[in-house]
Design an enzyme around this catalytic site. Structure first.
Site, PDB file in Angstrom:
ATOM      1  N   PRO A  69      48.301  41.110  46.874  1.00 52.30           N
ATOM      2  CA  PRO A  69      46.858  41.241  46.624  1.00 52.30           C
ATOM      3  C   PRO A  69      46.143  41.515  47.934  1.00 52.30           C
ATOM      4  CG  PRO A  69      47.551  38.929  46.480  1.00 52.30           C
ATOM      5  CD  PRO A  69      48.792  39.746  46.625  1.00 52.30           C
ATOM      6  N   MET A  70      45.303  42.546  47.961  1.00 53.39           N
ATOM      7  CA  MET A  70      44.584  42.925  49.180  1.00 53.39           C
ATOM      8  C   MET A  70      43.147  43.245  48.830  1.00 53.39           C
ATOM      9  SD  MET A  70      47.423  45.334  51.118  1.00 53.39           S
ATOM     10  CE  MET A  70      47.981  46.175  49.620  1.00 53.39           C
ATOM     11  N   MET A  71      42.226  42.574  49.514  1.00 52.61           N
ATOM     12  CA  MET A  71      40.811  42.794  49.265  1.00 52.61           C
ATOM     13  C   MET A  71      40.432  44.236  49.568  1.00 52.61           C
ATOM     14  SD  MET A  71      39.731  39.984  48.048  1.00 52.61           S
ATOM     15  CE  MET A  71      37.967  40.279  48.062  1.00 52.61           C
ATOM     16  N   GLN A 122      45.112  37.270  40.871  1.00 51.81           N
ATOM     17  CA  GLN A 122      44.961  36.261  41.924  1.00 51.81           C
ATOM     18  C   GLN A 122      43.534  35.754  41.941  1.00 51.81           C
ATOM     19  OE1 GLN A 122      44.693  36.761  46.355  1.00 51.81           O
ATOM     20  NE2 GLN A 122      46.660  35.674  46.335  1.00 51.81           N
ATOM     21  N   CYS A 152      44.328  32.863  52.348  1.00 45.75           N
ATOM     22  CA  CYS A 152      43.318  33.745  52.935  1.00 45.75           C
ATOM     23  C   CYS A 152      42.517  32.995  53.998  1.00 45.75           C
ATOM     24  CB  CYS A 152      42.384  34.269  51.853  1.00 45.75           C
ATOM     25  SG  CYS A 152      41.072  35.330  52.498  1.00 45.75           S
ATOM     26  N   LYS A 191      50.214  31.435  46.506  1.00 44.89           N
ATOM     27  CA  LYS A 191      50.484  32.217  47.710  1.00 44.89           C
ATOM     28  C   LYS A 191      49.937  31.443  48.903  1.00 44.89           C
ATOM     29  CE  LYS A 191      50.365  36.938  49.502  1.00 44.89           C
ATOM     30  NZ  LYS A 191      49.912  36.723  50.881  1.00 44.89           N
ATOM     31  N   GLY A 265      54.666  41.469  57.037  1.00 45.17           N
ATOM     32  CA  GLY A 265      55.323  42.411  57.930  1.00 45.17           C
ATOM     33  C   GLY A 265      56.419  43.246  57.318  1.00 45.17           C
ATOM     34  N   GLY A 286      52.770  44.393  51.631  1.00 45.05           N
ATOM     35  CA  GLY A 286      51.322  44.448  51.671  1.00 45.05           C
ATOM     36  C   GLY A 286      50.805  45.782  52.161  1.00 45.05           C
ATOM     37  N   ARG A 287      50.372  45.825  53.413  1.00 39.57           N
ATOM     38  CA  ARG A 287      49.688  47.019  53.934  1.00 39.57           C
ATOM     39  C   ARG A 287      50.541  48.279  53.859  1.00 39.57           C
ATOM     40  NH1 ARG A 287      48.322  44.697  59.558  1.00 39.57           N
ATOM     41  NH2 ARG A 287      49.922  43.225  58.882  1.00 39.57           N
TER      42      ARG A 287
END
Length: 375
Positions: A69-71, A122, A152, A191, A265, A286-287
């Site tokens: 999950p990424m804002m 989430q 977070c 998480k 990572g 993630g990213r």
């Protein structure tokens, strides 16, 4: 979709909406009257059981590979496009604050297209009764899992008393999870990070996981970095604290009864598969999923052992995505919002710069594709 399937989906949606309205009324009244959480949960479960909503039996959630999950990243536009690249990778929503679910425009926060499945919700919050209510909504809206954010480090989240600060209060976090578990049949997951400020010992993480596991959480997604709230910005906390994958492995060995997913990572499917081979329950990217989405076209085969029918080229994926883009643009969504998940599609390719410029200078996906072919 045939007419019978469409009718069934419409009927289920209407019934679910009615139940959601009733659940909200019950929970709001109960909170105002200070009714115990367990009583609220029991009554809401009874309402769901007696309702006309009958969701099909869901298969167990496969968490071998997931996207974090990424804002301002993992919204519905992103998830719809990702489903053209991978059918089986578990996708998450952005973190949705509890207030947005209970008091905000809930349809906007929770509604999603079933073609995005499997999708997990989430939520960010620290109120047990409110989280119990949110857990009920997550099931009614069709999510496959509800995840509580305990990692977070943003300033607004800290001020709200949730996210990473929940790791300081394992007993209270356990109360939150227990309330959620008692009000849904969905898996409730957490998480978290490996540590917080000076609290970086194995015992700190072990105690947190132990308390929350006793409350009914069986799956923990562990970001293999501590959060340093003193001296680092939220952005720096994504990269400056050193990765400690060994710490996550030690937790998994100590708690073989739990499903431990590693995060932090991880840049490639090869790295994800390495963690799976080492005995972890899953890997969360993630990213790198945002920056280099095309790599996920190999995920179904390399991670899940399934040959999915996917567009063979980037252009093919974009043309398959075009009807969705046209529809949301017709509904008034700005093109730049719909285009953001597409920016990294040509990453490390000769056409990467041209593609980014095409998205910036055009207002429809068809025009952007035309820009690419008009060399």
């Amino acid at each position: 979709m045939n007419s019978q399937d469409a009718y069934t989906r419409l009927s289920t949606t209407i019934a679910a909406s009615a139940i959601i309205t009733r659940l909200r009324g019950v929970a709001h009244t109960a909170r105002a009257a200070q009714v115990p959480i367990r009583a609220i949960a029991a009554h809401c479960r009874k309402m769901m059981a007696e309702s006309t909503v009958r969701s099909p039996a869901l298969a167990a959630v496969d968490r071998r590979l997931s996207v974090a999950p990424m804002m301002q990243r993992t919204d519905s536009h992103f998830r719809r496009f990702m489903r053209l690249l991978t059918r089986h990778t578990l996708l998450y929503t952005e973190m949705i604050p509890l207030g947005a679910i209970l008091e905000g425009p809930r349809e906007r926060s929770l509604r999603f297209d079933p073609r995005e499945q499997p999708v997990a919700l989430q939520v960010g919050g620290a109120d047990p009764s409110g989280l119990a209510e949110a857990a009920g909504y997550s099931e009614a809206y069709g999510y496959r899992e509800i995840n509580l954010n305990c990692g977070c480090p943003s300033h607004s989240v800290q001020h709200g008393g949730f996210g990473i600060v929940l790791m300081r209060t394992p007993a209270h976090t356990a109360e939150c999870v227990r309330a959620m578990v008692e009000n849904t049949s969905l898996p409730v997951t957490v998480k978290a990070r490996i540590g917080l400020d000076a609290q970086r010992s194995d015992a700190f993480l072990d105690d947190f996981v132990g308390a929350v596991a006793e409350a009914g959480c069986k799956t923990f997604i562990i970001h293999a970095r501590s959060a340093w709230l003193k001296g680092l910005s939220p952005k720096q906390n994504r990269s400056v604290p050193p990765l400690d994958y060994a710490r996550v492995h030690r937790l998994a060995r100590k708690r073989p009864d739990l499903d431990i997913i590693i995060n932090g990572g991880i840049r490639s499917l090869a790295e994800a598969n390495q963690f799976l081979a080492q005995g972890l329950g899953g890997a969360m990217i993630g990213r790198a999923a945002w920056e280099h989405p095309w790599q996920f076209t190999e995920a179904d085969q390399r991670v899940f052992g399934v040959d999915s029918s996917l567009p063979p080229t980037r252009e093919g994926a974009l043309r398959a995505h075009a009807p969705y883009v046209d529809r949301v643009l017709a509904d008034g969504e700005p093109f730049h919002r719909v285009a953001r998940p597409l920016v990294g599609l040509y990453r490390d390719q000769p056409k990467a710069r041209r593609w980014r410029r095409a998205l910036a200078e055009t207002r429809t996906l068809d025009d952007a594709l035309g820009h690419m072919t008009a060399a």
